[in-house]
Design a protein around this motif. Structure first.
Motif, PDB file in Angstrom:
ATOM      1  N   SER A  33      46.309  42.721  23.912  1.00  0.00           N
ATOM      2  CA  SER A  33      47.172  43.123  22.051  1.00  0.00           C
ATOM      3  C   SER A  33      45.992  44.551  21.863  1.00  0.00           C
ATOM      4  N   GLY A  34      46.619  44.874  22.795  1.00  0.00           N
ATOM      5  CA  GLY A  34      45.391  46.578  22.925  1.00  0.00           C
ATOM      6  C   GLY A  34      44.439  46.624  22.301  1.00  0.00           C
ATOM      7  N   ALA A  81      46.355  45.451  15.624  1.00  0.00           N
ATOM      8  CA  ALA A  81      46.241  43.970  16.739  1.00  0.00           C
ATOM      9  C   ALA A  81      47.418  43.097  16.349  1.00  0.00           C
ATOM     10  N   ARG A  82      48.572  42.554  17.284  1.00  0.00           N
ATOM     11  CA  ARG A  82      49.293  41.250  17.141  1.00  0.00           C
ATOM     12  C   ARG A  82      48.422  40.289  18.230  1.00  0.00           C
ATOM     13  N   PRO A  83      47.899  39.138  17.534  1.00  0.00           N
ATOM     14  CA  PRO A  83      47.887  37.962  18.555  1.00  0.00           C
ATOM     15  C   PRO A  83      48.968  38.029  19.987  1.00  0.00           C
ATOM     16  N   HIS A  88      48.946  32.797  21.921  1.00  0.00           N
ATOM     17  CA  HIS A  88      49.876  31.803  21.195  1.00  0.00           C
ATOM     18  C   HIS A  88      50.209  30.437  22.368  1.00  0.00           C
ATOM     19  N   ALA A  89      49.704  30.670  23.693  1.00  0.00           N
ATOM     20  CA  ALA A  89      50.013  30.016  24.714  1.00  0.00           C
ATOM     21  C   ALA A  89      48.461  28.659  24.585  1.00  0.00           C
ATOM     22  N   LEU A  90      47.761  29.467  23.354  1.00  0.00           N
ATOM     23  CA  LEU A  90      46.266  28.299  23.869  1.00  0.00           C
ATOM     24  C   LEU A  90      46.237  27.359  22.419  1.00  0.00           C
TER      25      LEU A  90
END
Ligand code: OAD
Length: 258
Positions: A33-34, A81-83, A88-90
């Motif tokens: 996410s940087g 930042a963005r997730p 998201h997989a979690l």
């Protein structure tokens, strides 16, 4: 067949059979996410900054503007930042397993913004500062300047006692928040699978959690870009997003992450 297919198959089997999974995350999960990690060569925060001058109570006492400004810079990085796909997989994983506890060493809110609920923040939360003098907590940073320059900034003053407001994170030499630590220790003792993602495992007591889970009968899987030493545990080597997507697809089918 890639040479770690067997490890993925074993991890997928463990995940399919698990009733309670503990996810322990570190800075590596937010790297995509940087947000820089702490110890990665070249890019880690602690390669360019001295933690003794920025991440201790003594440093804040000596130079509150320097410390506050540095954390404000980090907070703005988090805000922008963005997730990523790993966060998201979690969330997708938590829909497939009866009970999931997310324990993070990260002070960002990317798990929550991806949709994870009840995240245990072992090292605090960069968006929840508190007064250095009277400990009054704040749900947001007062006087958010929105600046991303990292320069010194005077910390805002407490509305109750006029003390300086400090970042809501755990500094070196400070105890972890007791309620969060208790939750984490309990979850590690009762889970049947712990997945440790993107952490160097050198900061205690967070680093004890995989061993504690193992000692109480759980299986432990590590996901890391590095070839870290994992003794009897499984290691899925690669970026957190790619590893988690592959693991979920194997465990629950390709639609698992939708
Ligand atoms: P570190 O910087 O120590 O470790 C990050 C780990 O993530 C390393 O093992 C990397 O190999 C791995 N990594 C990097 N990019 C990755 C990716 N895309 N996918 C998977 N793994 C990746 O960060 P933490 O272990 O989180 O404490 O550090 C623990 C604590 O030390 C932090 O919470 C912070 C720091 O001092 C406080 O500030 C109290």
């Amino acid at each position: 067949m890639m040479n770690n297919d067997n490890d993925y198959a074993s991890a997928a089997q463990l995940l399919r059979n698990a009733r309670h999974v503990v996810i322990l995350t570190g800075a590596g999960i937010s790297a995509q996410s940087g947000i820089p990690t702490f110890r990665d060569a070249l890019t880690g925060f602690w390669k360019s900054f001295d933690p003794q001058q920025l991440a201790t109570a003594a440093a804040f006492r000596d130079n509150p503007a320097l410390v506050w400004g540095w954390y404000e810079w980090r907070r703005q990085l988090v805000k922008q930042a963005r997730p990523n796909a790993a966060h998201h997989a979690l969330v997708a994983l938590s829909r497939r397993v009866p009970h999931v506890t997310v324990i993070t060493q990260n002070v960002d809110d990317l798990h929550e913004r991806a949709g994870s609920t009840e995240v245990v923040h072992l090292h605090g939360n960069i968006n929840r500062p508190r007064c250095f003098a009277c400990a009054r907590g704040y749900d947001a940073v007062p006087c958010d300047t929105g600046e991303l320059n990292g320069g010194p900034q005077e910390p805002p003053r407490c509305l109750r006692c006029n003390g300086r407001i400090r970042p809501g994170v755990v500094w070196f030499g400070e105890p972890l928040p007791q309620a969060e630590l208790r939750l984490a220790l309990k979850a590690a003792k009762i889970c049947d699978l712990l997945i440790s993602i993107g952490t160097s495992g050198v900061v205690y007591p967070a680093a004890t959690l995989p061993g504690l889970a193992r000692d109480h009968g759980a299986a432990v899987v590590h996901i890391n870009t590095d070839s870290i030493e994992v003794q009897t545990d499984l290691l899925l080597q690669g970026s957190a997003d790619a590893c988690l997507i592959r693991l979920l697809a194997l465990a629950f089918g390709n639609t698992a992450i939708n």
